[in-house]
Design a protein around this motif. Structure first.
Motif, mmCIF file in Angstrom:
data_model
loop_
_atom_site.group_PDB
_atom_site.id
_atom_site.type_symbol
_atom_site.label_atom_id
_atom_site.label_comp_id
_atom_site.label_asym_id
_atom_site.label_seq_id
_atom_site.Cartn_x
_atom_site.Cartn_y
_atom_site.Cartn_z
ATOM 1 N N CYS A 6 64.641 3.457 -1.528
ATOM 2 C CA CYS A 6 64.061 4.629 -0.875
ATOM 3 C C CYS A 6 63.803 5.718 -1.939
ATOM 4 O O CYS A 6 64.692 6.048 -2.719
ATOM 5 C CB CYS A 6 65.042 5.137 0.175
ATOM 6 N N ASP A 16 61.918 -2.290 6.407
ATOM 7 C CA ASP A 16 60.639 -1.609 6.184
ATOM 8 C C ASP A 16 60.789 -0.097 6.118
ATOM 9 O O ASP A 16 59.872 0.599 5.691
ATOM 10 C CB ASP A 16 59.651 -1.952 7.303
ATOM 11 N N ARG A 17 61.894 0.382 6.627
ATOM 12 C CA ARG A 17 62.160 1.815 6.495
ATOM 13 C C ARG A 17 63.613 2.013 6.123
ATOM 14 O O ARG A 17 64.454 1.169 6.413
ATOM 15 C CB ARG A 17 61.796 2.572 7.770
ATOM 16 N N CYS A 18 63.874 3.130 5.481
ATOM 17 C CA CYS A 18 65.233 3.389 5.027
ATOM 18 C C CYS A 18 66.143 3.615 6.227
ATOM 19 O O CYS A 18 65.879 4.498 7.044
ATOM 20 C CB CYS A 18 65.210 4.628 4.127
ATOM 21 N N SER A 23 62.983 7.262 5.996
ATOM 22 C CA SER A 23 61.746 7.306 5.222
ATOM 23 C C SER A 23 61.125 5.920 5.091
ATOM 24 O O SER A 23 61.823 4.927 4.988
ATOM 25 C CB SER A 23 62.037 7.877 3.835
ATOM 26 N N ARG A 24 59.785 5.870 5.116
ATOM 27 C CA ARG A 24 59.091 4.618 4.828
ATOM 28 C C ARG A 24 58.596 4.582 3.384
ATOM 29 O O ARG A 24 57.864 3.675 2.994
ATOM 30 C CB ARG A 24 57.895 4.444 5.782
ATOM 31 N N ASP A 25 58.967 5.579 2.623
ATOM 32 C CA ASP A 25 58.542 5.686 1.234
ATOM 33 C C ASP A 25 59.500 4.881 0.357
ATOM 34 O O ASP A 25 60.433 5.420 -0.230
ATOM 35 C CB ASP A 25 58.511 7.161 0.821
#
Ligand SMILES: [Zn+2]
Length: 66
Positions: A6, A16-18, A23-25
């Protein structure tokens, strides 16, 4: 499955997300990691000195995320 870090809190995950901050970053380019078991340990405090959002829950954290 590929582990990604992340960019916000540096948590390492295969999702796919933290799961920590939502966060998806996420980045596949990360370097070195620490495993935090106790979020009040000396290493957890040191990690938060450079990455304020890191080590809020136990887990694996990347030292550097590109
Ligand atoms: Zn995160």
């Amino acid at each position: 499955m590929k582990e990604r870090a992340c960019r916000h809190c540096h948590y390492i995950t295969t999702e796919d997300r933290c799961p920590v901050c939502g966060s998806r970053d996420l980045s596949e380019e990360w370097f070195d990691l620490v495993i935090i078991i106790n979020t009040e340990s000396e290493i957890a405090r040191k990690l938060r000195e450079s990455i304020p959002n890191a080590a809020k829950v136990p887990g694996k954290y990347a030292i550097r995320v590109r």
